[in-house]
Design an enzyme around this catalytic site. Structure first.
Site, PDB file in Angstrom:
ATOM      1  CG  ASP A  63      -2.224  -0.807   1.280  1.00 35.40           C
ATOM      2  OD1 ASP A  63      -2.647  -0.179  -0.080  1.00 35.40           O
ATOM      3  OD2 ASP A  63      -2.837  -1.186   1.982  1.00 35.40           O
ATOM      4  CG  ASN A  69      -2.824   7.430   4.160  1.00 37.58           C
ATOM      5  OD1 ASN A  69      -3.285   6.342   2.825  1.00 37.58           O
ATOM      6  ND2 ASN A  69      -3.729   7.479   4.429  1.00 37.58           N
ATOM      7  NE  ARG A  88      -0.760   1.841   3.943  1.00 41.62           N
ATOM      8  CZ  ARG A  88      -0.908   3.523   3.451  1.00 41.62           C
ATOM      9  NH1 ARG A  88      -2.423   3.443   3.595  1.00 41.62           N
ATOM     10  NH2 ARG A  88      -0.323   3.740   3.044  1.00 41.62           N
ATOM     11  CG  HIS A 166      -8.061   7.176   4.528  1.00 43.58           C
ATOM     12  ND1 HIS A 166      -7.321   6.211   3.740  1.00 43.58           N
ATOM     13  CD2 HIS A 166      -7.195   6.917   5.576  1.00 43.58           C
ATOM     14  CE1 HIS A 166      -5.963   5.754   5.081  1.00 43.58           C
ATOM     15  NE2 HIS A 166      -6.379   6.201   5.626  1.00 43.58           N
ATOM     16  CG  ASP A 168      -7.108  11.130   1.116  1.00 44.03           C
ATOM     17  OD1 ASP A 168      -8.365  10.284   1.785  1.00 44.03           O
ATOM     18  OD2 ASP A 168      -6.554  10.809   0.526  1.00 44.03           O
ATOM     19  CB  ALA A 256      -5.769  -0.298  -2.912  1.00 46.34           C
ATOM     20  CB  CYS A 262      -4.952   8.106  -1.815  1.00 44.84           C
ATOM     21  SG  CYS A 262      -6.631   7.651  -1.272  1.00 44.84           S
TER      22      CYS A 262
HETATM   23  N1  ARG Z   1      -4.975   0.530   1.354  1.00 47.77           N
HETATM   24  C1  ARG Z   1      -5.074   1.731   1.531  1.00 47.77           C
HETATM   25  C2  ARG Z   1      -5.102   1.793   3.298  1.00 47.77           C
HETATM   26  O1  ARG Z   1      -6.303   0.594   3.514  1.00 47.77           O
HETATM   27  C3  ARG Z   1      -5.436   2.513   0.680  1.00 47.77           C
HETATM   28  C4  ARG Z   1      -5.401   3.982   1.613  1.00 47.77           C
HETATM   29  C5  ARG Z   1      -6.039   5.115   0.526  1.00 47.77           C
HETATM   30  N2  ARG Z   1      -5.343   6.430   0.961  1.00 47.77           N
HETATM   31  C6  ARG Z   1      -6.231   7.326   1.091  1.00 47.77           C
HETATM   32  N3  ARG Z   1      -5.438   8.350   1.585  1.00 47.77           N
HETATM   33  N4  ARG Z   1      -7.753   7.485   1.012  1.00 47.77           N
HETATM   34  O2  ARG Z   1      -4.663   1.621   4.406  1.00 47.77           O
END
Ligand code: ARG
Length: 279
Positions: A63, A69, A88, A166, A168, A256, A262
């Site tokens: 990721d 992130n 992560r 999230h 965003d 994902a 992102c």
């Molecule tokens: N698979 C990642 C997670 O779940 C996706 C992150 C997406 N990032 C974002 N800024 N919305 O963490």
């Protein structure tokens, strides 16, 4: 001056675990050639308007393409993320190292407080405050920490729909005191917070169709928006407000749970009008 953004090539991108609803049933379903082609097209389009820096991808971090992130960089201070999920957390030392080497002042959260960077923290261009999401990935306690460390008010917004986990994914702050968002992703108090700061004519409320195609997850360089998708209605509205819309589909990355925004992190907004006024 050109803005500076951070991206990470999808060399090791894949869905290898499930930490959000978009990833369900997608384990090992990424078409890696297609993902690479989509990422390249987006990268080249963005790189024409911004100076895109790259962080080295890591095999053990599928990721890591989602650099939003990594943390939050405001006024030269980088607040390093502390990921909610262990899947992560291994990304953290790599971001720390990159920002160290690039001479940024780094602050870290106290143990046990989750914060997922620009994914959940978005400055309002030309204003002093930072919008911050909580409820899924980021803890409310991190908002007070950021407020103290950065000396900026933080407006906390409670996310209530797991698909929009999230900030965003359902909210995009825009210049000229505007914001684009999907109201159903927020609780009533949070909507009031948004409405108290964004005048009715400046609210760009997106439809469910646009929201589900991550239209709010737009990567922005001044008044150019790089988006996965926009219905004609949304596109016309944005264009009538002086935005240029560049559609760069990234549906392989949506498997994902992320799209254009992102895949980027703002290192330097570039234009003095974008810089938050000093308090
Ligand atoms: N698979 C990642 C997670 O779940 C996706 C992150 C997406 N990032 C974002 N800024 N919305 O963490």
């Amino acid at each position: 001056m050109k803005p500076k953004m951070l991206m990470c090539a999808p060399d090791h991108f894949g869905v290898r675990y499930v930490i959000n609803p978009w990833m369900e049933d997608q384990i090992d379903h990424i078409d890696t050639d297609r993902a690479r082609a989509q990422w390249e097209t987006f990268y080249h389009a963005l790189n024409e308007k911004a100076e895109v820096h790259l962080i080295e991808p890591r095999r053990e971090s599928p990721d890591m393409v989602f650099t939003a992130n990594a943390g939050l960089l405001v006024d030269g201070v980088f607040v390093l993320s502390r990921f909610r999920h262990k899947e992560r957390q291994g990304e953290e030392p790599h971001y720390l190292e990159w920002f160290r080497q690039n001479d940024r002042e780094i602050v870290k959260l106290a143990d046990g407080i989750a914060f997922e960077g620009e994914g959940d923290a978005l400055p309002q261009p030309g204003q002093d405050w930072i919008w911050a999401g909580w409820g899924f990935r980021t803890d409310l306690a991190s908002h007070r920490f950021i407020e103290q460390k950065l000396g900026r008010p933080v407006v906390s917004l409670n996310l209530v729909d797991p698909r929009f986990y999230h900030l965003d994914t359902c909210f995009c702050s825009l210049p000229d005191d505007r914001a684009m968002y999907f109201p159903e992703a927020f609780d009533a108090d949070s909507l009031r917070q948004i409405e108290a700061r964004i005048a009715p004519e400046n609210r760009i409320v997106v439809s469910q169709e646009d929201a589900e195609h991550f239209a709010c997850n737009a990567a922005r360089v001044h008044k150019t928006l790089f988006m996965n998708h926009a219905t004609p209605t949304l596109r016309e509205r944005l264009e009538s407000l002086g935005f240029a819309v560049v559609i760069c589909p990234v549906d392989e990355f949506m498997k994902a749970g992320g799209a254009n925004k992102c895949l980027t992190l703002v290192l330097d907004a570039g234009d003095p009008a974008e810089v938050l006024p000093q308090r």
